[in-house]
Design a protein around this motif. Structure first.
Motif, PDB file in Angstrom:
ATOM      1  N   HIS A  25      -8.615  12.095  -9.822  1.00 19.55           N
ATOM      2  CA  HIS A  25      -7.337  11.396  -9.825  1.00 19.55           C
ATOM      3  C   HIS A  25      -6.909  11.141 -11.262  1.00 19.55           C
ATOM      4  CE1 HIS A  25      -7.395  10.622  -5.476  1.00 19.55           C
ATOM      5  NE2 HIS A  25      -8.700  10.397  -5.620  1.00 19.55           N
ATOM      6  N   ALA A  26      -5.604  11.109 -11.464  1.00 25.34           N
ATOM      7  CA  ALA A  26      -5.057  10.808 -12.775  1.00 25.34           C
ATOM      8  C   ALA A  26      -5.240   9.325 -13.076  1.00 25.34           C
ATOM      9  CB  ALA A  26      -3.580  11.192 -12.826  1.00 25.34           C
ATOM     10  N   PRO A  27      -5.301   8.960 -14.346  1.00 26.55           N
ATOM     11  CA  PRO A  27      -5.423   7.528 -14.674  1.00 26.55           C
ATOM     12  C   PRO A  27      -4.236   6.741 -14.141  1.00 26.55           C
ATOM     13  CG  PRO A  27      -5.915   8.891 -16.584  1.00 26.55           C
ATOM     14  CD  PRO A  27      -5.361   9.808 -15.547  1.00 26.55           C
ATOM     15  N   GLY A  28      -4.511   5.564 -13.592  1.00 26.52           N
ATOM     16  CA  GLY A  28      -3.467   4.714 -13.037  1.00 26.52           C
ATOM     17  C   GLY A  28      -3.135   4.983 -11.592  1.00 26.52           C
ATOM     18  N   THR A  29      -3.880   5.859 -10.909  1.00 30.07           N
ATOM     19  CA  THR A  29      -3.599   6.163  -9.506  1.00 30.07           C
ATOM     20  C   THR A  29      -4.002   4.979  -8.631  1.00 30.07           C
ATOM     21  OG1 THR A  29      -3.964   8.507  -9.920  1.00 30.07           O
ATOM     22  CG2 THR A  29      -4.028   7.778  -7.630  1.00 30.07           C
ATOM     23  N   ARG A  30      -3.157   4.634  -7.674  1.00 26.34           N
ATOM     24  CA  ARG A  30      -3.423   3.578  -6.712  1.00 26.34           C
ATOM     25  C   ARG A  30      -3.187   4.129  -5.304  1.00 26.34           C
ATOM     26  NH1 ARG A  30      -5.246   2.363 -10.755  1.00 26.34           N
ATOM     27  NH2 ARG A  30      -5.005   0.432 -11.954  1.00 26.34           N
ATOM     28  N   LEU A  31      -3.972   3.617  -4.343  1.00 29.16           N
ATOM     29  CA  LEU A  31      -3.971   4.170  -2.988  1.00 29.16           C
ATOM     30  C   LEU A  31      -3.676   3.079  -1.974  1.00 29.16           C
ATOM     31  CD1 LEU A  31      -7.219   6.355  -3.153  1.00 29.16           C
ATOM     32  CD2 LEU A  31      -4.882   7.050  -3.724  1.00 29.16           C
ATOM     33  N   TRP A  32      -2.956   3.480  -0.916  1.00 30.67           N
ATOM     34  CA  TRP A  32      -2.817   2.727   0.322  1.00 30.67           C
ATOM     35  C   TRP A  32      -3.361   3.605   1.448  1.00 30.67           C
ATOM     36  CZ3 TRP A  32       2.484   1.639  -1.858  1.00 30.67           C
ATOM     37  CH2 TRP A  32       2.616   0.305  -2.276  1.00 30.67           C
ATOM     38  N   ARG A  33      -4.196   3.079   2.280  1.00 26.56           N
ATOM     39  CA  ARG A  33      -4.674   3.780   3.480  1.00 26.56           C
ATOM     40  C   ARG A  33      -4.237   2.961   4.686  1.00 26.56           C
ATOM     41  NH1 ARG A  33      -8.137   7.936   2.915  1.00 26.56           N
ATOM     42  NH2 ARG A  33      -8.826   7.653   5.069  1.00 26.56           N
ATOM     43  N   VAL A  34      -3.430   3.587   5.534  1.00 23.96           N
ATOM     44  CA  VAL A  34      -2.798   2.884   6.649  1.00 23.96           C
ATOM     45  C   VAL A  34      -3.124   3.612   7.938  1.00 23.96           C
ATOM     46  CG1 VAL A  34      -0.613   2.026   7.569  1.00 23.96           C
ATOM     47  CG2 VAL A  34      -0.930   2.192   5.103  1.00 23.96           C
ATOM     48  N   GLU A  35      -3.475   2.858   8.979  1.00 29.50           N
ATOM     49  CA  GLU A  35      -3.663   3.388  10.325  1.00 29.50           C
ATOM     50  C   GLU A  35      -2.384   3.132  11.110  1.00 29.50           C
ATOM     51  OE1 GLU A  35      -6.240   5.052  11.356  1.00 29.50           O
ATOM     52  OE2 GLU A  35      -7.570   4.726   9.639  1.00 29.50           O
ATOM     53  N   LEU A  36      -1.716   4.195  11.493  1.00 27.02           N
ATOM     54  CA  LEU A  36      -0.467   4.075  12.234  1.00 27.02           C
ATOM     55  C   LEU A  36      -0.692   4.459  13.690  1.00 27.02           C
ATOM     56  CD1 LEU A  36       2.288   5.562   9.890  1.00 27.02           C
ATOM     57  CD2 LEU A  36       1.950   3.189  10.531  1.00 27.02           C
ATOM     58  N   PRO A  37      -0.354   3.580  14.623  1.00 27.12           N
ATOM     59  CA  PRO A  37      -0.462   3.971  16.031  1.00 27.12           C
ATOM     60  C   PRO A  37       0.647   4.947  16.411  1.00 27.12           C
ATOM     61  CG  PRO A  37       0.502   1.792  15.845  1.00 27.12           C
ATOM     62  CD  PRO A  37       0.113   2.205  14.450  1.00 27.12           C
ATOM     63  N   ALA A  38       0.547   5.495  17.598  1.00 28.50           N
ATOM     64  CA  ALA A  38       1.559   6.436  18.071  1.00 28.50           C
ATOM     65  C   ALA A  38       2.895   5.721  18.190  1.00 28.50           C
ATOM     66  CB  ALA A  38       1.140   7.031  19.410  1.00 28.50           C
ATOM     67  N   GLY A  39       3.900   6.235  17.531  1.00 32.43           N
ATOM     68  CA  GLY A  39       5.228   5.646  17.551  1.00 32.43           C
ATOM     69  C   GLY A  39       5.371   4.389  16.729  1.00 32.43           C
ATOM     70  N   GLY A  40       4.399   4.042  15.915  1.00 37.92           N
ATOM     71  CA  GLY A  40       4.440   2.813  15.150  1.00 37.92           C
ATOM     72  C   GLY A  40       5.056   3.000  13.781  1.00 37.92           C
ATOM     73  N   THR A  41       5.434   1.883  13.171  1.00 34.21           N
ATOM     74  CA  THR A  41       5.988   1.856  11.821  1.00 34.21           C
ATOM     75  C   THR A  41       5.285   0.771  11.028  1.00 34.21           C
ATOM     76  OG1 THR A  41       7.745   0.315  12.477  1.00 34.21           O
ATOM     77  CG2 THR A  41       8.243   2.679  12.600  1.00 34.21           C
TER      78      THR A  41
END
Length: 692
Positions: free
Chosen positions: A652-668
């Motif tokens: 990863h490049a310096p300064g990279t930040r991550l979000w990991r999200v579990e989305l249900p079917a049809g969810g937002t």
């Protein structure tokens, strides 16, 4: 029993190990041991390396192999085989194409002649007061004749051109078939067969099974894969396949194939380090067994040289081999004969003499070597023992005037000659006959490893290494790195010797598999589907093309990177249209500090995700925050994302930040993050502070 009367044993190709370049073949032969113990095993290819032949007896019998030699025979061929049929068809279509082209050219000549017809007025007589008149009807009749004749000729020309195109197409197809034909059959009218002459010791009349192993050039392979995956499963089927191309001179029919990444030509002998001593007392040199040739050796051939040249036997035609038929390549071309001078055929000059007792060469040169052209790199000097030719036989330098004084002789040798490793390899030395140049008669010299025919076979075989690779394919040596791997095919396969790529299924490899979705909304508002592969086996997966099939539907062909044992890599599958992403940013600039001496740039990042698929998904959103290189510039982040772990499978490049999200079917879902950049009031960001 002589070698010609030794019983012949047929052999079958059992297994082949294909390396990064070249292959190691294994043949099996069975028969009863004759009383004399001499056996000839047939079926070997013409391009094999004679120094790689190994033979052994299988089973617990008391028979063993004490000698193995490679011999080449040239029996007569039986006309009418498949290669001869292809060659004859090629020659017939070539002649038909040449005839059609000649007919078209002749017809073009007729059209040119008719087009050149012009009315010529009668010549003026001396006593005529004016030019003689010509009837107009004659001019018109000639014009009608030319038009009618050209109409018929052009109609015929159209037919001839169509026939020429048809003949050219058939000729091109025949040439392609002949070029792609297997080289297992000979490509010349003289069939040269290779056999192994073995000497067996032990109980006679015992039936034994022999194992012959030899190396051949002209075989390459690259890995390929087929991945089958079902959405929602954590595993998949990864089938390892190989694209194999070979032109070794023999068809691999029903053989067990193994694939290796090692270099077959890499040297395996251990280096020998010699001790260096300081002082007068030195270790005695190891005896080499080499002796200088006896004195007066050249006098033994005085009578042979006085008898004159040997008469030609068989009246061999120029370009023919020992009175036989001329050598013809696979396209039917006969090599040009040697040039003919006033006294007969002019043969190329003999090689420089290689006798013992030669003077040392110039610095950077080799014994008996020709002068290097200007600008060429100097070659390493190889100690050889070339005797100087007599002064009367030394040819003048190119462009030198007649009668020019010869070059001064080189300085004499000081000390005894030092033989090189090639001269000390006594098993490879050959005694030169009386027809050799004067400096080689009756002396031992290293034999050439390959004759002209074998060298041509090997040149054609090694041309396979220059084949264009399939899409996304990588050479095994480039992807294996410093490790060597071997893959054994589960079933026997067929690979003809035609120099084209053939697919061989090797094995099925269990892999861990999960589907993840990745997006970088600051670069592109698109979500991409990826497959995360984990290699749980003890073998590496080499880089190569992988055909991805999801839910029994072919998706795409991607490039699989090299996956070490226990490694995890990500393979992209393209955009995922069922997941939407939206990104909005807001920048507020203010001042802070006791005297407002700090500029505060407050960045807010808002990302919205919407899953329109009928199943839950895992989405990884990547953002990037600035990295400060100035000590008085501070960056303060607000909670909401995480930094990637160090030492992971991805860089990863310096300064990279991550979000990991579990989305249900049809969810937002909505993701909020941000950071503040605090810089002194007298400074500014390069390019302006008002940037998203």
């Amino acid at each position: 029993m002589t070698a010609e009367t030794a019983p012949r044993w047929g052999s079958t190709l059992d297994s082949v190990v294909v390396y990064a370049q070249g292959a190691l073949c294994r043949r099996l032969a069975r028969g009863s041991v004759p009383p004399e113990g001499r056996v000839r095993v047939t079926g070997l290819p013409r391009s094999l390396d004679p120094g790689s032949l190994r033979a052994r007896v299988l089973g617990p019998s008391g028979v063993r192999v004490t000698e193995a030699r490679v011999e080449v025979e040239a029996p007569g061929t039986d006309a009418g085989g498949p290669p001869d049929a292809l060659r004859h068809e090629f020659e017939r279509l070539r002649d038909a194409y040449a005839a059609a082209e000649a007919r078209r050219d002749r017809h073009l000549g007729l059209i040119a002649e008719v087009t050149g017809l012009r009315p010529v007025p009668p010549a003026r007589r001396r006593d005529d007061p004016q030019h003689r008149r010509t009837p107009v009807d004659a001019w018109l009749e000639l014009g009608d004749f030319v038009d009618e004749r050209l109409t018929g000729l052009h109609t015929r020309l159209t037919e001839l051109e169509q026939a020429l195109r048809d003949a050219e197409h058939e000729f091109t197809v025949a040439a392609d078939r002949l070029d792609r034909a297997s080289t297992d059959a000979p490509s010349a009218h003289v069939d040269t067969t290779v056999s192994a002459l073995l000497t067996l010791t032990g109980a006679a009349d015992d039936e034994v099974e022999l194992d012959l192993e030899y190396g051949v050039p002209g075989a390459v392979w690259v890995p390929a894969y087929r991945l089958t995956h079902r959405q929602g499963d954590d595993t998949g089927r990864l089938v390892l396949r190989a694209s194999v191309a070979q032109r070794t001179g023999e068809d691999w029919t029903g053989v067990r194939i193994a694939l290796a990444t090692a270099d077959l030509r890499r040297r395996t002998d251990l280096p020998r380090l010699r001790s260096v001593r300081i002082g007068r007392r030195q270790s005695a040199p190891e005896p080499s067994g080499w002796r200088e040739p006896p004195a007066g050796l050249s006098d033994l051939f005085t009578g042979y040289g006085a008898a004159g040249p040997r008469p030609a036997s068989g009246a061999a035609a120029p370009g023919s081999a020992a009175g036989g038929v001329p050598e013809i390549d696979r396209y039917g071309e006969v090599p040009p004969p040697p040039s003919v001078g006033p006294g007969g055929p002019v043969m190329p000059p003999p090689p420089a003499s290689q006798g013992f007792g030669a003077p040392p060469p110039a610095p950077g040169g080799a014994y008996g070597a020709a002068p290097a052209p200007p600008g060429a790199r100097p070659r390493a000097a190889r100690p050889s023992f070339a005797a100087p030719a007599p002064a009367a036989m030394v040819p003048a330098a190119p462009g030198a005037p007649a009668g020019a004084a010869p070059a001064p002789p080189p300085p004499p040798v000081t000390g005894p000659p030092q033989p090189s490793g090639a001269e000390l390899d006594y098993a490879a030395l050959v005694l030169s006959g009386p027809d050799e140049p004067g400096g080689r008669r009756g002396r031992l010299f290293p034999a050439s490893p390959f004759d002209g025919v074998t060298a041509e076979y090997r040149r054609r075989a090694e041309a396979v290494a220059s084949l264009p690779l399939p899409g996304h394919a990588v050479r095994p040596r480039a992807s294996a790195g410093s490790f060597d791997h071997r893959f054994d095919a589960a079933a026997r396969a067929d690979v003809p010797s035609d120099g084209t790529w053939h697919t061989v299924t090797v094995a099925e490899i269990p892999v861990g598999l999960r589907t993840e979705y990745l997006c970088v909304p600051s670069v592109e508002p698109t979500v991409y589907a990826t497959l995360v592969l984990s290699n749980a086996t003890d073998q590496a997966l080499l880089a190569g093309p992988v055909e991805v099939t999801v839910d029994d539907d072919f998706l795409l062909t991607a490039a699989l990177p090299t996956l070490a044992p226990g490694g995890v890599r990500r393979v992209g599958l393209g955009p995922a249209e069922g997941i939407r992403v939206t990104r909005r940013t807001n920048l507020r600039e203010s001042t802070a500090g006791l005297r407002n001496n700090v500029t505060v740039l407050d960045h807010d990042v808002h990302v919205e995700l919407a899953n329109r698929l009928a199943r839950p998904v895992t989405v990884e959103v990547r953002e990037r925050v600035p990295v400060a290189s100035e000590p008085d510039v501070r960056i303060e982040e607000r909670a909401g994302w995480t930094a990637p772990a160090d030492g992971g499978p991805e860089q990863h490049a310096p300064g990279t930040r991550l979000w990991r999200v579990e989305l249900p079917a049809g969810g937002t879902t909505a993701l909020d993050g941000g950071y503040e950049i605090r810089i002194p009031a007298g400074k500014a960001l390069v390019g302006g502070n008002r940037r998203s």
